[in-house]
Motif scaffolding. Structure first.
Motif, PDB file in Angstrom:
ATOM      1  N   SER A 144       0.822  -1.214   0.000  1.00  0.00           N
ATOM      2  CA  SER A 144       0.000   0.000   0.000  1.00  0.00           C
ATOM      3  C   SER A 144       0.857   1.266   0.000  1.00  0.00           C
ATOM      4  CB  SER A 144      -0.922   0.010   1.224  1.00  0.00           C
ATOM      5  OG  SER A 144      -0.182   0.279   2.404  1.00  0.00           O
ATOM      6  N   GLY A 145       2.116   1.137   0.447  1.00  0.00           N
ATOM      7  CA  GLY A 145       3.000   2.298   0.478  1.00  0.00           C
ATOM      8  C   GLY A 145       2.867   3.139   1.726  1.00  0.00           C
ATOM      9  N   PHE A 146       2.030   2.726   2.658  1.00  0.00           N
ATOM     10  CA  PHE A 146       1.826   3.484   3.892  1.00  0.00           C
ATOM     11  C   PHE A 146       2.598   2.835   5.030  1.00  0.00           C
ATOM     12  CE2 PHE A 146      -2.038   4.368   1.402  1.00  0.00           C
ATOM     13  CZ  PHE A 146      -1.919   5.742   1.315  1.00  0.00           C
ATOM     14  N   LEU A 147       3.873   3.185   5.144  1.00  0.00           N
ATOM     15  CA  LEU A 147       4.728   2.630   6.186  1.00  0.00           C
ATOM     16  C   LEU A 147       5.335   3.739   7.023  1.00  0.00           C
ATOM     17  CD1 LEU A 147       6.790   0.034   4.100  1.00  0.00           C
ATOM     18  CD2 LEU A 147       4.940  -0.471   5.664  1.00  0.00           C
ATOM     19  N   GLY A 148       5.469   3.451   8.304  1.00  0.00           N
ATOM     20  CA  GLY A 148       6.176   4.377   9.171  1.00  0.00           C
ATOM     21  C   GLY A 148       7.673   4.145   9.049  1.00  0.00           C
ATOM     22  N   SER A 149       8.469   5.031   9.622  1.00  0.00           N
ATOM     23  CA  SER A 149       9.927   4.929   9.504  1.00  0.00           C
ATOM     24  C   SER A 149      10.465   3.633  10.124  1.00  0.00           C
ATOM     25  CB  SER A 149      10.613   6.144  10.125  1.00  0.00           C
ATOM     26  OG  SER A 149      10.293   6.237  11.498  1.00  0.00           O
ATOM     27  N   THR A 150       9.898   3.186  11.227  1.00  0.00           N
ATOM     28  CA  THR A 150      10.330   1.931  11.845  1.00  0.00           C
ATOM     29  C   THR A 150      10.007   0.754  10.937  1.00  0.00           C
ATOM     30  OG1 THR A 150       9.953   2.872  14.041  1.00  0.00           O
ATOM     31  CG2 THR A 150      10.127   0.481  13.897  1.00  0.00           C
ATOM     32  N   GLU A 151       8.830   0.776  10.336  1.00  0.00           N
ATOM     33  CA  GLU A 151       8.439  -0.308   9.425  1.00  0.00           C
ATOM     34  C   GLU A 151       9.341  -0.341   8.191  1.00  0.00           C
ATOM     35  OE1 GLU A 151       3.688  -0.919   9.803  1.00  0.00           O
ATOM     36  OE2 GLU A 151       4.340   1.085   9.178  1.00  0.00           O
ATOM     37  N   ILE A 152       9.722   0.807   7.699  1.00  0.00           N
ATOM     38  CA  ILE A 152      10.618   0.875   6.537  1.00  0.00           C
ATOM     39  C   ILE A 152      11.969   0.259   6.888  1.00  0.00           C
ATOM     40  CG2 ILE A 152      11.924   2.441   5.034  1.00  0.00           C
ATOM     41  CD1 ILE A 152       9.427   4.296   5.099  1.00  0.00           C
ATOM     42  N   LYS A 153      12.494   0.605   8.067  1.00  0.00           N
ATOM     43  CA  LYS A 153      13.783   0.036   8.494  1.00  0.00           C
ATOM     44  C   LYS A 153      13.686  -1.479   8.661  1.00  0.00           C
ATOM     45  CE  LYS A 153      15.527   4.174  10.667  1.00  0.00           C
ATOM     46  NZ  LYS A 153      15.767   4.893  11.909  1.00  0.00           N
ATOM     47  N   THR A 154      12.595  -1.955   9.247  1.00  0.00           N
ATOM     48  CA  THR A 154      12.397  -3.400   9.420  1.00  0.00           C
ATOM     49  C   THR A 154      12.307  -4.092   8.067  1.00  0.00           C
ATOM     50  OG1 THR A 154      11.238  -3.053  11.508  1.00  0.00           O
ATOM     51  CG2 THR A 154      10.891  -5.169  10.418  1.00  0.00           C
ATOM     52  N   ALA A 155      11.572  -3.488   7.136  1.00  0.00           N
ATOM     53  CA  ALA A 155      11.427  -4.063   5.797  1.00  0.00           C
ATOM     54  C   ALA A 155      12.768  -4.093   5.070  1.00  0.00           C
ATOM     55  CB  ALA A 155      10.395  -3.278   4.986  1.00  0.00           C
ATOM     56  N   GLU A 156      13.539  -3.027   5.172  1.00  0.00           N
ATOM     57  CA  GLU A 156      14.856  -2.980   4.519  1.00  0.00           C
ATOM     58  C   GLU A 156      15.793  -4.020   5.115  1.00  0.00           C
ATOM     59  OE1 GLU A 156      16.012   1.113   5.051  1.00  0.00           O
ATOM     60  OE2 GLU A 156      14.992   1.754   3.215  1.00  0.00           O
ATOM     61  N   PHE A 157      15.799  -4.130   6.440  1.00  0.00           N
ATOM     62  CA  PHE A 157      16.660  -5.115   7.094  1.00  0.00           C
ATOM     63  C   PHE A 157      16.280  -6.531   6.665  1.00  0.00           C
ATOM     64  CE2 PHE A 157      17.408  -8.150  10.525  1.00  0.00           C
ATOM     65  CZ  PHE A 157      18.785  -8.022  10.672  1.00  0.00           C
ATOM     66  N   THR A 158      14.978  -6.842   6.706  1.00  0.00           N
ATOM     67  CA  THR A 158      14.517  -8.183   6.327  1.00  0.00           C
ATOM     68  C   THR A 158      14.805  -8.464   4.864  1.00  0.00           C
ATOM     69  OG1 THR A 158      12.796  -8.035   8.011  1.00  0.00           O
ATOM     70  CG2 THR A 158      12.519  -9.733   6.327  1.00  0.00           C
ATOM     71  N   SER A 159      14.609  -7.473   4.010  1.00  0.00           N
ATOM     72  CA  SER A 159      14.904  -7.640   2.580  1.00  0.00           C
ATOM     73  C   SER A 159      16.380  -7.949   2.371  1.00  0.00           C
ATOM     74  CB  SER A 159      14.522  -6.374   1.823  1.00  0.00           C
ATOM     75  OG  SER A 159      14.938  -6.457   0.483  1.00  0.00           O
ATOM     76  N   ASN A 160      17.250  -7.199   3.011  1.00  0.00           N
ATOM     77  CA  ASN A 160      18.695  -7.436   2.875  1.00  0.00           C
ATOM     78  C   ASN A 160      19.096  -8.797   3.439  1.00  0.00           C
ATOM     79  OD1 ASN A 160      19.261  -5.012   1.577  1.00  0.00           O
ATOM     80  ND2 ASN A 160      19.486  -3.918   3.509  1.00  0.00           N
TER      81      ASN A 160
END
Length: 179
Positions: free
Chosen positions: A38-54
């Motif tokens: 949906s593109g509606f993420l908070g800054s903490t969620e973005i960091k978690t998503a980036e970490f998990t993706s990496n």
């Protein structure tokens, strides 16, 4: 670094690779894939998503998501996968979606599934690796009063119970409907 050590080949006849990875992100990293889409993420969620993706880039996971697979296709994929490895886990999602290699005119679906089950057992023996094959339960299992599931509830079971070394039937807590 990932804590996964054994390579996994995931043959999915039900879901595409992208959706499987999203589900793994949700389970492993607590990432909400719906919110990412949906593109509606908070800054903490973005960091978690980036970490998990990496981190997921280092998982020893290979996904074959060809929707129409037969036992020969799976054998070929396993053969290529195992050519570079001495051990692995093969996961197949799920048995009843696999088509038989040789369908004869008067063959029942139980006979087809039995042949597929035998082929998967042969693959496990040939490559000396576990093959975990997910299966559906038949509708009769929903009528069990005590919630206890039995081998006879495996849909189109044929010889599944004869070909397997271990059968695990997962169920929700009492009173909850299986999903």
């Amino acid at each position: 670094a990932s804590h996964w050590r054994i390579p996994v080949l995931f043959c999915s006849l039900e879901m595409g690779a992208g959706r499987i990875v999203e589900r793994l992100w949700e389970l492993h990293g607590g990432v909400n894939a719906t919110r990412i889409r949906s593109g509606f993420l908070g800054s903490t969620e973005i960091k978690t998503a980036e970490f998990t993706s990496n981190e997921s880039k280092h998982w020893p996971l290979w996904i074959d998501d060809k929707a129409t697979q037969n036992a020969s296709h799976i054998r070929g994929v396993v053969q290529k996968f195992m050519a570079k490895r001495d051990r692995a886990l093969i996961v197949i999602d799920y048995l009843q979606l696999i088509t038989a290699n040789d369908v004869r005119r008067n063959m029942t679906r139980d006979s087809e599934v039995s042949g597929i089950s035998r082929e998967l057992k042969a693959i496990a023996r040939e490559y000396n690796c576990p093959v975990m094959c997910l299966c559906q339960l038949n509708r009769e299992s929903e009528t069990e009063k005590d919630g206890f599931r039995q081998l006879r509830f495996l849909r189109e079971s044929g010889a599944i119970d004869q070909d397997t070394d271990v059968v695990m039937i997962l169920a929700n807590k009492e009173g909850q409907k299986d999903t």
